[in-house]
Scaffold this active site. Structure first.
Site, PDB file in Angstrom:
ATOM      1  N   ASP A 293       0.867  -1.173   0.000  1.00  0.00           N
ATOM      2  CA  ASP A 293       0.000   0.000   0.000  1.00  0.00           C
ATOM      3  C   ASP A 293       0.914   1.238   0.000  1.00  0.00           C
ATOM      4  O   ASP A 293       2.137   1.146   0.171  1.00  0.00           O
ATOM      5  CB  ASP A 293      -0.953  -0.008   1.196  1.00  0.00           C
ATOM      6  CG  ASP A 293      -2.172   0.896   0.944  1.00  0.00           C
ATOM      7  OD1 ASP A 293      -2.118   1.734   0.012  1.00  0.00           O
ATOM      8  OD2 ASP A 293      -3.179   0.771   1.666  1.00  0.00           O
ATOM      9  N   TRP A 294       0.306   2.375  -0.196  1.00  0.00           N
ATOM     10  CA  TRP A 294       1.022   3.645  -0.363  1.00  0.00           C
ATOM     11  C   TRP A 294       2.013   3.878   0.792  1.00  0.00           C
ATOM     12  O   TRP A 294       1.605   3.999   1.948  1.00  0.00           O
ATOM     13  CB  TRP A 294      -0.012   4.770  -0.434  1.00  0.00           C
ATOM     14  CG  TRP A 294       0.510   6.156  -0.623  1.00  0.00           C
ATOM     15  CD1 TRP A 294       1.226   6.899   0.269  1.00  0.00           C
ATOM     16  CD2 TRP A 294       0.340   6.985  -1.788  1.00  0.00           C
ATOM     17  NE1 TRP A 294       1.508   8.130  -0.252  1.00  0.00           N
ATOM     18  CE2 TRP A 294       0.970   8.215  -1.514  1.00  0.00           C
ATOM     19  CE3 TRP A 294      -0.291   6.811  -3.019  1.00  0.00           C
ATOM     20  CZ2 TRP A 294       0.986   9.276  -2.432  1.00  0.00           C
ATOM     21  CZ3 TRP A 294      -0.276   7.860  -3.933  1.00  0.00           C
ATOM     22  CH2 TRP A 294       0.362   9.073  -3.636  1.00  0.00           C
TER      23      TRP A 294
END
Ligand code: NOJ
Length: 729
Positions: free
Chosen positions: A264-265
Site C-alpha cells: 500500500d502507499w
C-alpha cells in the site's frame, strides 16, 4: 509476447532497470503532456528513478496516459510499457453506490454488472488495473473505511469480492476489450484496527483470522485477481509489508496466488515507523523478502536495493522473481503488443455516464437502500403535499470518498430525483448545514442567527406539508480512508432539525446518507419511517424517488449491523455464546450484558423491510442425519402475503452446537434473492455439504466435527426459524 520470451527479456535487463519495474509512482509527477515535473516530487526521487518506474497510479484519461506511455517507452531501454493503475472503487465516471451499500443488495450479479461497467469506462480512459475489491471484513463502524467493504460477513464478502473480480477482469482474459485487472486488498486484516482507528494495529487470533478474515480474500484470489495489496497494519505485531508468513506462506503457498503483490502507499517505508526496520535499506530488504513485488510511492526499493544486491545482502533471484511477475502481468494485459490497451478518447467520452451505465447505477442504488422502519407512511402518494428538507436534499456530493472522477454536476440529487418523478406539490428547504460551522459549536455569533433562520424556514414548510422527507447524514468525507470517528451520531445541528421538524409534523421520513452504520437510535424513535441510502452515487436522487414513491419496492438488507450505541461496537451477528449467555431483556446480573443498553444491535445484519410482507414457512430438511459425503437439502416456502410485488433475500445460517472450540452463534452460508408477485409462493432450497460445516478446530485443522447442528432460514440474522440435524462420523 509468448511467455517464455519474458525470461529472455528479464535476462537482458540491467539490475537498475529491473528495480525500476518494482517502483510505482504517482501520476502527479507527470504533466498533461506526459512530461515529468519536478515540484510534485515530495518523495525526493531522482529524475532517473521516476524515468525507470514501471507503473503509475492515479493518472487517468486517454490523452494524458497515451502521452505518458509514448514518452516512457521511447526511453525505457527495452521499450517495456508502463502499467496504469487507479482506485476505481465504486465506479469511475458513473458512480455506483459505495461497496457497503452494494453489500446490501445481496445481488452478486448486479455487483458484477457494476464492476464491468466501471471497467469499460476506465479501460477506455486508459487504465489497466483497479485497486479493488477491498475484501476486508469490517465490524467496527467507527472505522471510516467500512464504506469500502461489503460488510461484516465473511460469506457475503466472499461472494461479492468474487463478483467484483469477475466484473472487472471478465472470464476471457485480461487482454479482452473493456477489461481491467483487479487488485484485492488489503492483505490482511486491515478491517479490524484496534478501537476503529485507521492504520491502527490489528490483534486477531490465528483462528479468527483464518475462519473469518481470510475467506473473502481467498475467494477473490480464487476468482483470478491479478494483484494483491498489502495492508498498512501489523498483524500479530508484524506489519503486512514485512510479513513473510502472510505473503509467502499463506497467500502464495496456501492460497496459490501467483500474481503481483504491491505494497500500500508508502507502506514499505512505514516499516521504519512501525519499528521493525532501522532504516529504508532494511525496510526494502524485509519487504522483498516477504514477497512484495512493487513499492508504491517510496524510494526504498529504487534507492536501496541495488547496492544491497551488489554487496550480497540481497539475492538478485528475489528481484528476478518479482520482476518476472510484473512482466507477466503486463503481458497478460497485452501491453507489449498494445501499450495503450483500450485507451480511446471517443470511447472514453461515449461510455462515461452513458445511459446503460446510469441505469445500472440507478437499479443498484435502489436495491441497496434499506428500509429500517416504516409505520405505514411509505410509499408516498404522488398527490400529497410534500416538504423535502435537510442538508442532503440538494447535495450532489453523495458518491462516497473514493469517487475522484465524479463531477458533482453529473449527480442526481435527491431534490432533482423527486422533481424528475413529477409528483404533486413539493417544496424544499435546507434546514441546516451538514456540520456546525467550525468554531461555532458553542452557539455564538452570526452563524447562529443564520442557522436559526434555516431552521425556521424548514419548520414553516413542515407545518404546511402532509409529509416530510428529511435528508440527513454524514458528509461524504466523514467516511473513507483516515476518517475514523469515535462519535457516530449525527451532528447536533441535524439532530436539532429533526427534533424541530418532528415537533410540528408526525409524518416524517428520515432518509439517512452515510458511509457507515450510524447511531440513529433517536432518529428511529422520532421518525415515522427511516430509509438508509448510504452514499448512493450518480443516480442516487432518482433511485431515492423510485423507492419513496413505491416505483421500486425496497429489498436491501443490512450488510452491517446498526449499533444501538457506539459503546457496543464492534457489534456483529456472528458473536460467541460466552459461558454466560444473556437472554435479551433479562435483569439477571452475572450474565454477559450491559447494564445500560441491550446486547442486540438496533438493526441487525440481514435485516430490512419491504412494502409487502413475506411469510417464510418452517425449515424442512430432507433428513435429520447426514454423512460427510451427503448433501442435505433444506427448504422453506416463501409467500408474498402483501399487495405489491417485491424481492425477499432468503438467508441460510448454520450453527455448530458443540465443537472442540467455541463457534459463532450462527454463520451465513447461503442466500437467495427472489422476486414474488402478490400472493405468489415459491419453495427456496439450500444444499448443506460437509464443507460448509468446516472451521479451524482445536488443532488448527480445517475440518468439520460430527455432532448436532442448527440451520436457520429466514430474512434476517435474528430469524428463529430453525431445524436441527446431525453430522455423522
Ligand atoms: C491507500 C489506500 O489504503 C489504498 O486502498 C489505495 O488503493 C492506495 N492508497 C492507492 O491510492
Amino acid at each position: 509476447m509468448e511467455s517464455d520470451k519474458l525470461s529472455t527479456l528479464l535476462k537482458d535487463m540491467s539490475l537498475e532497470e529491473k528495480i525500476g519495474q518494482m517502483l510505482q509512482v504517482s501520476g502527479v509527477f507527470y504533466t498533461e503532456d506526459g512530461v515529468l515535473t519536478g515540484p510534485a516530487n515530495t518523495v525526493g526521487y531522482t529524475e532517473e528513478e521516476i524515468r525507470l518506474a514501471g507503473s503509475v497510479l492515479g493518472a487517468v484519461g486517454t490523452e494524458q496516459l497515451r502521452q505518458i506511455q509514448t514518452r516512457y517507452m521511447e526511453r525505457q531501454p527495452h521499450h517495456i510499457p508502463l502499467i496504469f493503475m487507479a482506485d476505481v472503487i465504486n465506479g469511475f465516471r458513473t458512480v455506483f453506490p459505495i461497496p457497503l451499500a452494494q453489500g446490501c443488495t445481496f445481488d452478486p450479479e448486479l455487483v458484477e454488472e457494476g464492476a464491468a461497467a466501471a471497467a469499460r469506462e476506465s479501460a477506455a480512459a486508459g487504465l489497466h488495473l483497479t485497486f479493488s475489491p477491498m475484501a476486508d471484513l469490517v465490524r467496527d463502524a467507527r472505522w471510516g473505511r467500512v464504506m469500502e467493504s461489503t460488510g461484516e460477513d465473511a460469506w457475503l464478502n466472499g461472494r461479492l469480492a468474487k463478483a467484483m473480480v469477475e466484473g472487472y477482469q471478465g472470464r476471457g482474459g485480461l487482454r479482452k476489450k473493456g477489461r481491467i485487472a483487479a487488485c484485492v486488498k488489503h492483505f490482511a486484516g486491515y478491517g479490524a484496527p484496534t478501537a476503529g482507528r485507521d492504520y491502527n494495529s490489528v490483534e486477531l487470533s490465528e483462528r479468527t483470522l483464518r475462519d473469518d478474515y481470510l475467506p473473502a480474500y481467498r475467494e477473490a484470489v480464487g476468482a483470478g485477481a491479478a494483484m494483491v495489496m498489502t495492508s498498512f497494519n501489523t498483524l500479530d505485531r508484524v506489519p503486512s509489508s514485512a510479513n513473510r508468513r502472510l505473503m509467502r506462506d499463506i497467500l502464495r503457498g496456501e492460497m496459490g496466488f501467483d500474481g503481483v503483490v504491491i505494497s500500500d502507499w508508502a507502506a514499505i517505508e512505514e516499516l521504519c515507523s512501525h519499528g521493525v526496520a532501522q532504516d529504508k535499506e532494511q525496510a526494502a530488504r524485509l519487504a522483498l523478502d516477504a514477497g512484495v513485488d512493487i513499492d508504491m510511492m517510496t524510494n526504498c526499493y529504487c534507492r536501496h536495493l541495488k547496492k544491497q544486491v551488489e554487496s550480497g545482502a540481497v539475492s538478485e533471484a528475489l528481484i528476478d522473481e518479482a520482476v518476472l511477475r510484473i512482466l507477466r502481468l503486463k503481458n497478460e494485459l497485452g501491453l507489449f503488443e498494445n501499450p495503450y490497451k483500450d485507451a480511446d478518447a471517443a470511447e472514453e467520452q461515449a461510455l462515461a455516464l452513458c445511459s446503460a451505465h446510469r441505469q445500472t447505477a440507478r437499479r443498484m442504488a435502489a436495491e441497496s437502500f434499506v428500509l429500517l422502519k416504516n409505520d405505514g407512511i411509505l410509499p408516498l402518494a404522488a398527490e400529497c403535499r410534500l416538504a423535502v428538507i435537510g442538508p442532503h436534499a440538494a447535495n450532489p456530493e453523495i458518491y462516497g470518498a473514493w469517487s475522484m472522477h465524479a463531477a458533482p454536476a453529473e449527480t442526481v440529487t435527491m431534490e432533482a430525483g423527486i422533481k424528475n418523478r413529477g409528483c404533486g406539490q413539493v417544496c424544499f428547504a435546507q434546514g441546516c448545514a451538514l456540520q456546525e460551522a467550525l468554531g461555532d459549536q458553542d452557539g455564538q455569533g452570526e452563524s447562529t442567527e443564520a442557522a436559526e433562520r434555516l431552521l425556521q424556514e424548514a419548520v414553516e414548510l413542515a407545518k404546511k406539508a402532509d409529509k416530510v422527507v428529511l435528508a440527513l447524514g454524514e458528509h461524504r468525507l466523514h467516511s473513507g480512508e483516515a476518517a475514523s470517528r469515535a462519535d457516530i451520531t449525527l451532528p447536533a445541528c441535524q439532530m436539532e432539525l429533526l427534533r424541530r421538524v418532528c415537533a410540528v409534523n408526525k409524518n416524517v421520513v428520515a432518509v439517512i446518507f452515510s458511509g457507515r452504520p450510524l447511531d440513529i437510535q433517536e432518529i428511529s424513535e422520532r421518525a415515522a419511517a427511516v430509509l438508509a441510502v448510504w452514499m448512493p452515487g450518480t443516480e442516487g436522487g432518482n433511485a431515492i424517488a423510485d423507492v419513496l414513491f413505491g416505483d421500486v419496492n425496497p429489498s436491501g438488507r443490512l450488510s452491517m449491523s446498526f449499533p444501538y450505541s457506539v459503546g457496543q461496537v464492534p457489534v456483529f451477528y456472528g458473536q460467541f455464546r460466552t459461558g454466560r449467555p444473556c437472554t435479551e431483556g433479562t435483569q439477571e446480573k452475572y450474565v454477559s450484558r450491559y447494564l445500560d443498553i441491550p446486547n442486540r444491535p438496533l438493526y441487525p445484519f440481514g435485516y430490512g423491510l419491504s412494502y409487502t410482507t413475506f411469510a417464510i414457512g418452517p425449515v424442512q430438511a430432507d433428513a435429520q442425519r447426514m454423512r460427510k459425503s451427503d448433501r442435505l437439502r433444506v427448504s422453506v416456502t416463501v409467500k408474498n402475503t402483501g399487495s405489491v410485488g417485491g424481492s425477499e433475500v432468503v438467508q441460510m445460517y448454520l450453527a455448530d452446537v458443540s465443537a472442540s472450540v467455541a463457534r459463532p452463534v450462527r454463520e451465513l452460508r447461503g442466500f437467495q434473492k427472489i422476486y414474488l408477485e402478490p400472493g405468489e409462493e415459491r419453495e427456496v432450497s439450500f444444499e448443506i455439504t460437509e464443507e460448509l460445516l468446516r472451521f479451524h478446530d482445536i488443532h488448527m485443522n480445517y475440518v468439520s466435527e460430527p455432532g448436532e447442528f442448527r440451520v436457520y432460514v429466514g430474512n434476517s440474522s435474528e430469524t428463529k426459524n430453525e431445524a436441527v440435524f446431525w453430522l455423522e462420523e
